[in-house]
Design a protein around this motif. Structure first.
Motif, PDB file in Angstrom:
ATOM      1  N   UNK A   1      22.401  43.260 -33.546  1.00  0.00           N
ATOM      2  CA  UNK A   1      22.021  44.615 -33.136  1.00  0.00           C
ATOM      3  C   UNK A   1      22.280  44.866 -31.653  1.00  0.00           C
ATOM      4  N   UNK A   2      22.539  43.824 -30.891  1.00  0.00           N
ATOM      5  CA  UNK A   2      22.864  43.987 -29.481  1.00  0.00           C
ATOM      6  C   UNK A   2      24.347  44.311 -29.272  1.00  0.00           C
ATOM      7  N   UNK A   3      25.158  44.063 -30.287  1.00  0.00           N
ATOM      8  CA  UNK A   3      26.592  44.326 -30.188  1.00  0.00           C
ATOM      9  C   UNK A   3      26.883  45.813 -30.370  1.00  0.00           C
ATOM     10  N   UNK A   4      28.030  46.222 -29.871  1.00  0.00           N
ATOM     11  CA  UNK A   4      28.494  47.579 -30.130  1.00  0.00           C
ATOM     12  C   UNK A   4      28.857  47.712 -31.601  1.00  0.00           C
ATOM     13  N   UNK A   5      28.957  48.925 -32.109  1.00  0.00           N
ATOM     14  CA  UNK A   5      29.204  49.121 -33.545  1.00  0.00           C
ATOM     15  C   UNK A   5      30.503  48.502 -34.042  1.00  0.00           C
ATOM     16  N   UNK A   6      31.569  48.592 -33.275  1.00  0.00           N
ATOM     17  CA  UNK A   6      32.842  48.015 -33.729  1.00  0.00           C
ATOM     18  C   UNK A   6      32.799  46.501 -33.690  1.00  0.00           C
ATOM     19  N   UNK A   7      32.224  45.940 -32.626  1.00  0.00           N
ATOM     20  CA  UNK A   7      32.106  44.481 -32.542  1.00  0.00           C
ATOM     21  C   UNK A   7      31.268  43.968 -33.704  1.00  0.00           C
ATOM     22  N   UNK A   8      30.152  44.632 -33.962  1.00  0.00           N
ATOM     23  CA  UNK A   8      29.254  44.224 -35.042  1.00  0.00           C
ATOM     24  C   UNK A   8      29.972  44.295 -36.388  1.00  0.00           C
ATOM     25  N   UNK A   9      30.679  45.390 -36.623  1.00  0.00           N
ATOM     26  CA  UNK A   9      31.388  45.556 -37.890  1.00  0.00           C
ATOM     27  C   UNK A   9      32.457  44.475 -38.064  1.00  0.00           C
ATOM     28  N   UNK A  10      33.205  44.191 -37.014  1.00  0.00           N
ATOM     29  CA  UNK A  10      34.255  43.164 -37.104  1.00  0.00           C
ATOM     30  C   UNK A  10      33.659  41.780 -37.364  1.00  0.00           C
ATOM     31  N   UNK A  11      32.598  41.448 -36.662  1.00  0.00           N
ATOM     32  CA  UNK A  11      31.971  40.131 -36.854  1.00  0.00           C
ATOM     33  C   UNK A  11      31.435  40.008 -38.273  1.00  0.00           C
ATOM     34  N   UNK A  12      30.757  41.048 -38.768  1.00  0.00           N
ATOM     35  CA  UNK A  12      30.191  41.002 -40.119  1.00  0.00           C
ATOM     36  C   UNK A  12      31.293  40.883 -41.166  1.00  0.00           C
ATOM     37  N   UNK A  13      32.336  41.688 -41.061  1.00  0.00           N
ATOM     38  CA  UNK A  13      33.403  41.642 -42.063  1.00  0.00           C
ATOM     39  C   UNK A  13      34.185  40.332 -41.992  1.00  0.00           C
ATOM     40  N   UNK A  14      34.472  39.868 -40.787  1.00  0.00           N
ATOM     41  CA  UNK A  14      35.271  38.645 -40.656  1.00  0.00           C
ATOM     42  C   UNK A  14      34.492  37.388 -41.041  1.00  0.00           C
ATOM     43  N   UNK A  15      33.227  37.292 -40.599  1.00  0.00           N
ATOM     44  CA  UNK A  15      32.519  36.030 -40.743  1.00  0.00           C
ATOM     45  C   UNK A  15      31.460  36.013 -41.836  1.00  0.00           C
ATOM     46  N   UNK A  16      30.951  37.159 -42.242  1.00  0.00           N
ATOM     47  CA  UNK A  16      29.984  37.169 -43.325  1.00  0.00           C
ATOM     48  C   UNK A  16      30.626  37.583 -44.644  1.00  0.00           C
ATOM     49  N   UNK A  17      31.559  38.529 -44.572  1.00  0.00           N
ATOM     50  CA  UNK A  17      32.282  38.918 -45.791  1.00  0.00           C
ATOM     51  C   UNK A  17      33.547  38.098 -45.979  1.00  0.00           C
ATOM     52  N   UNK A  18      33.920  37.314 -44.971  1.00  0.00           N
ATOM     53  CA  UNK A  18      35.074  36.425 -45.021  1.00  0.00           C
ATOM     54  C   UNK A  18      36.379  37.172 -45.295  1.00  0.00           C
ATOM     55  N   UNK A  19      36.536  38.342 -44.670  1.00  0.00           N
ATOM     56  CA  UNK A  19      37.783  39.086 -44.797  1.00  0.00           C
ATOM     57  C   UNK A  19      38.780  38.581 -43.757  1.00  0.00           C
ATOM     58  N   UNK A  20      40.034  38.726 -44.064  1.00  0.00           N
ATOM     59  CA  UNK A  20      41.076  38.369 -43.102  1.00  0.00           C
ATOM     60  C   UNK A  20      41.136  39.435 -42.008  1.00  0.00           C
ATOM     61  N   UNK A  21      41.902  39.154 -40.968  1.00  0.00           N
ATOM     62  CA  UNK A  21      42.088  40.133 -39.903  1.00  0.00           C
ATOM     63  C   UNK A  21      42.712  41.406 -40.478  1.00  0.00           C
ATOM     64  N   UNK A  22      43.726  41.254 -41.311  1.00  0.00           N
ATOM     65  CA  UNK A  22      44.402  42.420 -41.891  1.00  0.00           C
ATOM     66  C   UNK A  22      43.465  43.230 -42.783  1.00  0.00           C
ATOM     67  N   UNK A  23      42.664  42.557 -43.589  1.00  0.00           N
ATOM     68  CA  UNK A  23      41.725  43.270 -44.461  1.00  0.00           C
ATOM     69  C   UNK A  23      40.674  44.004 -43.636  1.00  0.00           C
ATOM     70  N   UNK A  24      40.194  43.369 -42.583  1.00  0.00           N
ATOM     71  CA  UNK A  24      39.205  44.000 -41.712  1.00  0.00           C
ATOM     72  C   UNK A  24      39.826  45.209 -41.010  1.00  0.00           C
ATOM     73  N   UNK A  25      41.046  45.043 -40.529  1.00  0.00           N
ATOM     74  CA  UNK A  25      41.732  46.147 -39.866  1.00  0.00           C
ATOM     75  C   UNK A  25      41.911  47.331 -40.816  1.00  0.00           C
TER      76      UNK A  25
END
Length: 182
Positions: A111-135
């Motif tokens: 919750x301390x991260x900005x919205x885009x940083x938070x979304x990227x971290x969640x999708x990449x590391x919790x949802x295990x999406x690739x960079x391309x899928x996250x993009x």
């Protein structure tokens, strides 16, 4: 009843708690997390999207949740107000839904991260999406996803007191009998 209604009912009955927990990772408050899930469900099933399974529908709704959270953050007058509002929360972790194995300190740090940083971290590391899928999910470039993810992880590490680089032991090659013969 339309073809999509039984799928929606099954999704809400079986997966709503997980969707709400995921939304809590990118929302500022539990109430906002509930709104994000509802908005994502309406957007998903109000359109023409067709799904072959509950799993496909859930993945689509998860991405819609993250997209909606970013859209909301963009429409706020400033990110500073959101940070001030978060700083005023007393015990956010107690009010949040169960997050299926995600540590409360991590949730607070997210919750301390900005919205885009938070979304990227969640999708990449919790949802295990690739960079391309996250993009694709966030409508960003691959480079932007890498940058937001890197910045987000650095802030998380600093906030959580992680020192991954300092804790690493250098790797040394050791010759064994099998490598000497080769």
């Amino acid at each position: 009843m339309g073809r999509w209604e039984p799928l929606l009912e099954t999704l809400v009955r079986e997966r709503y708690a997980r969707l709400l927990a995921r939304a809590a990772l990118v929302a500022a408050t539990p109430a906002e997390a509930e709104d994000l899930v509802q908005d994502a469900l309406v957007a998903t099933f109000g359109g023409r999207a067709r799904f072959g399974s509950v799993e496909q529908a859930e993945q689509y709704v998860r991405r819609a949740i993250v997209s909606r959270s970013i859209d909301r953050a963009r429409s706020r007058t400033s990110e500073r107000r959101a940070v001030e509002r978060l700083a005023g929360r007393t015990d956010a972790a107690a009010a949040e839904p169960a997050l299926a194995g995600v540590d409360r300190d991590l949730v607070a740090a997210l919750h301390l991260l900005g919205p885009r940083e938070r979304a990227c971290v969640v999708l990449r590391h919790l949802d295990d999406l690739s960079v391309a899928q996250t993009a694709a999910a966030l409508r960003l470039s691959d480079g932007a996803v890498k940058r937001y993810t890197s910045d987000g992880l650095a802030l998380l590490a600093a906030h959580l007191g992680a020192t991954a680089d300092a804790d690493r032991t250098p790797v040394r090659l050791v010759r064994t009998e099998s490598t000497r013969d080769a």
